[in-house]
Design an enzyme around this catalytic site. Structure first.
Site, PDB file in Angstrom:
ATOM      1  CG  ASN A 141      -2.321  -0.562   0.969  1.00  0.00           C
ATOM      2  OD1 ASN A 141      -2.718  -0.564  -0.174  1.00  0.00           O
ATOM      3  ND2 ASN A 141      -2.999  -1.160   1.919  1.00  0.00           N
ATOM      4  CG  PHE A 435       0.409 -10.165   4.665  1.00  0.00           C
ATOM      5  CD1 PHE A 435       0.120 -10.640   5.849  1.00  0.00           C
ATOM      6  CD2 PHE A 435       0.300 -11.133   3.458  1.00  0.00           C
ATOM      7  CE1 PHE A 435      -0.202 -11.778   6.081  1.00  0.00           C
ATOM      8  CE2 PHE A 435      -0.226 -12.324   3.853  1.00  0.00           C
ATOM      9  CZ  PHE A 435      -0.324 -12.708   5.005  1.00  0.00           C
ATOM     10  CB  CYS A 436       0.026  -3.529   3.901  1.00  0.00           C
ATOM     11  SG  CYS A 436      -0.275  -3.098   5.732  1.00  0.00           S
ATOM     12  CG  ASN A 437       0.965  -6.921  -1.726  1.00  0.00           C
ATOM     13  OD1 ASN A 437       0.271  -6.788  -2.984  1.00  0.00           O
ATOM     14  ND2 ASN A 437       2.190  -7.308  -1.924  1.00  0.00           N
TER      15      ASN A 437
END
Length: 818
Positions: A141, A435-437
């Protein structure tokens, strides 16, 4: 290697012995763990992609350095300032050496971390309406956030898939060079926000600049992206932009090395990316809050900064529009005083890495990941269904990271929160979620745009517990290895998977009883104890008889403590609440509260006066009307728990629970009848003493190291304890009668780590039991069930009044009425 190694370890060493450990290092891997990471004893730490760990030697050297030297603010010329300036200069060189970046070609700008470095690039890059920002779908992100700067300046933005296989050239969607194929996703433009200015940050004579961003290693799947991409795109931008490429408009390449830097840092001598970002704690654990941007000298001049601060200017005049900025790239972009004591620590981290060599670290971690990935792929249920669905790996080189989800034998998904909860109980530290992906998450989980939007509209947000929606996982489980990881870490993780998720018996056996067994009651069932908990999460009191009301037991969980920011305080966060004792005197209309930290006993009237302030508060997403109390009462509780807090009393709630046909499930109904006070899920909790005895027999049969092996019923904070039934027969009760009072069962109570808190000699200890044992036989669709939730059927008349008082008495018989 060890002669006493187990057969499985001997097999591992035969296959990976040349890569595992550090035969040429100062210590073997076993010596490293025994001397430098003693704090990991009894723990399996597998979240190195999130944050790797610092060693004891590293921190000893950091402490020795700080205690032996005087480092002053570098914005001066005295001896301590000069020492700091020299230290910072050497640190920059050490960073460049780590990435094989020549000081003639690159500058090292210290930032607050990889995210801070990415924000710096995005904010100061000269975006224009003709610019393109392109990035691989699998990006953090913090990289995706750059597109906000690009879109707001009218730039064209699109994601691509970078694949390692051959394809036919397609002008519309597919562009290829050698073995790398780029597949474009839909173009994004934000025309309504396009600036009338030609470029951001003042412009550069109408020149157009583009940017392509990709990670050296995906933090979701561990996929390593070929760094040849750098040279390919810098050599021919049309490879990715196709017909949209404007002749003469260069494309800058940004590499996010936050994940890959720990085991395989990009070689900038061979792959000269324009921008590289990373954080130091990903490499050697300490310090946090410090990272760097490596920028090529010929790309640095593109970044145009508006703001100036201390340390970034050569001269400025306070009351005149006059400023001269520093020419040094590092000084220009490092606002204020650098975090020089953190910078002082990084050389000690690099010393640890250098003593082992990054090549050996890469081989070591890859051997563990390869072995574990193989063992996971071999796990199968009794019916042959794969236990693990592993993401990534096809046609790609992988780093020491494994992302996966787990399936039950009926092919349904095990939620990642269930995995995380059980892992915590087993001492396994791992990561769950996306995982902010979001790109990698959606790609590997097969989530469409409509899936993602509907999940959000259904209430799913990052870090919540909605792990499976409409039969699809919303995230995954991730494990990752670091330079101090061992074979034993992998082996214990595999044992955790096998013991917790491989099918070995039929569902509902071992404690989750069938309906037929539940109906076979023996003898009479009696109410053995009644407990009231006036203040949520504080200690309750036992009573021989107690009245019922429209919220269940009268005055039960009618008060709570909240923190300064409105957060609800519970024993999970504030264990001291366990020592607060309560008692309600119905004759005197008083609530008495005592604490070992307060000399005086607190008396609170049950009668609401006009002086009480009425307000509304939010409790776990639901609105309650409450009365608050004066400063003296709040000061008493603040002393009792050692932190600022306020006491409030529930006076009304819009919500109640309805019967749900699924055992262990509850649902909300918006009705005024049978309101809830501050109870989490239902008005009452019933626990069977016979079920507790069965649990204790299971605890006694295990080899335990923890003290206070057996538990009593009060560990579960029940309102009602019954005896005389078969263990777990209460699971399938639909309704019951105690004396003349009728109750509806709402299903099993989902237990959490609260039941692992044990008060021993006045101190609260967090244990692994009994939740760990309950998880082994009382788990059903992600929930660990023990006890049942009840709703009191209060027989309210049409006039809203109760049809006569109802009292519960210890010794009353309990009848199953369904």
């Amino acid at each position: 290697m060890e002669s006493s190694a187990s057969p499985s370890k001997e097999q591992f060493l035969r296959e990976f012995g040349n890569c595992y450990g550090y035969p040429d290092g100062p210590k073997s891997i076993d010596e490293i763990r025994a001397t430098e990471f003693k704090r990991l004893q009894g723990k399996v730490y597998l979240d190195h992609a999130g944050a790797t760990l610092y060693s004891e030697k590293q921190m000893q050297e950091v402490t020795k350095d700080l205690l032996s030297n005087v480092y002053g603010n570098p914005h001066s010329q005295n001896d301590s300032s000069t020492a700091t300036s020299d230290l910072i200069s050497e640190a920059r060189q050490q960073v460049l050496r780590y990435f094989k970046a020549s000081p003639k070609d690159y500058k090292c700008i210290f930032t607050s971390g990889a995210t801070g470095a990415l924000k710096l690039v995005g904010e100061f890059f000269p975006w224009s309406e003709e610019s393109h920002f392109m990035y691989t779908l699998e990006n953090h992100n913090s990289v995706l956030g750059i597109r906000e700067y690009a879109l707001n300046k009218g730039a064209t933005v699109f994601a691509v898939d970078a694949e390692n296989n051959e394809c036919q050239y397609d002008k519309t969607h597919c562009c290829q060079s050698s073995y790398i194929k780029f597949v474009k996703h839909d173009i994004q433009r934000r025309s309504q926000y396009v600036s009338r200015q030609n470029t951001q940050n003042g412009g550069l004579s109408g020149e157009v600049y583009n940017m392509f961003a990709f990670p050296s290693e995906c933090n979701f799947s561990g996929q390593k992206f070929p760094l040849d991409i750098v040279n390919l795109i810098k050599g021919d931008t049309s490879i990715i932009m196709g017909g949209q490429h404007k002749s003469g408009s260069p494309c800058m390449v940004l590499v996010d090395a936050a994940k890959g830097c720990a085991t395989d840092p990009p070689n900038l001598e061979k792959y000269p990316a324009d921008f590289v970002v990373f954080s130091f704690y990903k490499i050697f654990g300490h310090p946090t809050g410090l990272g760097a941007l490596l920028v090529r000298n010929d790309a640095a001049h593109l970044l145009k900064k508006t703001y100036f601060s201390g340390g970034t200017v050569s001269a400025s005049i306070s009351d005149m529009d006059f400023i001269r900025r520093r020419e040094s790239v590092e000084q220009l972009f490092e606002d204020g005083t650098a975090s020089f004591l953190s910078i002082a620590a990084i050389r000690h981290g690099f010393n640890i890495i250098d003593s082992l060599s990054i090549a050996a670290i890469s081989r070591h971690t890859s051997s563990l990941a390869s072995y574990t990935r193989k063992k996971m792929s071999e796990l199968k249920h009794e019916n042959g269904i794969d236990v693990c669905a592993i993401y990534g790996g096809e046609n790609h080189e992988l780093g020491p990271t494994i992302a996966f989800n787990l399936r039950r034998e009926d092919r349904s998904w095990v939620g990642y929160r269930e995995v995380e909860k059980l892992a915590s109980l087993s001492g396994v530290h791992l990561r769950t979620g996306c995982f902010c992906n979001p790109g990698a998450c959606a790609k590997y989980l097969g989530l469409s745009h409509s899936d993602l939007i509907s999940n959000y509209e259904a209430g799913h947000v990052c870090w919540d517990d909605n792990d499976v929606i409409n039969g699809k996982p919303t995230g995954a489980v991730r494990i990752s290895f670091g330079y101090m990881s061992t074979y034993e870490d992998s082996e214990q993780f595999m044992q955790f998977l096998e013991s917790s998720f491989m099918s070995k018996s039929k569902p509902f056996e071992n404690g989750l009883v069938s309906t037929v067994k539940a109906l076979q009651l023996s003898g009479s069932i009696q109410l053995k104890s009644i407990t009231i908990y006036p203040i949520k999460s504080c200690s309750g009191f036992n009573t021989q008889r107690w009245p019922l009301g429209n919220v269940g037991l009268k005055y039960d969980r009618e008060w709570l403590l909240k923190g300064p920011s409105g957060e609800i305080l519970t024993q999970k966060k504030v264990p001291e609440m366990n020592s607060i004792c309560t008692l309600v005197d119905l004759k005197l209309d008083k609530l008495y509260v005592e604490s070992p930290k307060c000399k005086e006993k607190l008396e609170i009237s049950l009668l609401l006066g006009t002086s009480n302030i009425v307000e509304e508060i939010d409790v776990y997403g639901y609105r309650y009307q409450v009365h608050s109390y004066d400063a003296d009462i709040n000061a008493w509780f603040t002393r009792a728990i050692g932190r600022s807090c306020t006491l409030v009393r529930c006076t009304s709630s819009q919500y109640r629970f309805c019967k749900n046909d699924t055992i262990g499930s509850t649902g909300m109904c918006r009705e005024n009848r049978s309101q809830l006070s501050f109870a989490n899920e239902a008005q009452l909790l019933l626990v069977s003493e016979d079920s507790v005895l069965d649990l204790n027999s299971r605890l006694s049969s295990k080899i335990q190291k923890e003290k206070c092996l057996n538990v009593d019923a009060m560990r579960f904070r029940p309102n009602l304890v019954i005896s005389g039934s078969k263990p777990y027969s209460e699971d399938n009760w639909r309704s019951l009668k105690i004396g003349n009072a009728h109750f509806t069962s709402l299903g099993g109570c989902n237990r959490c780590e609260m039941i692992n808190l044990s008060n021993i000699s006045g101190r609260v200890h967090k244990l692994k039991e009994p939740l760990l044992t309950l998880a082994s036989y009382r788990r059903n669709k992600g929930k660990i069930l023990f006890g049942i939730l009840l709703r009191y059927e209060d027989e309210t008349g049409e006039d809203g009044l109760m049809n006569g008082d109802r009292w519960l008495h210890v010794g009353q018989e309990v009848y199953q009425t369904n």
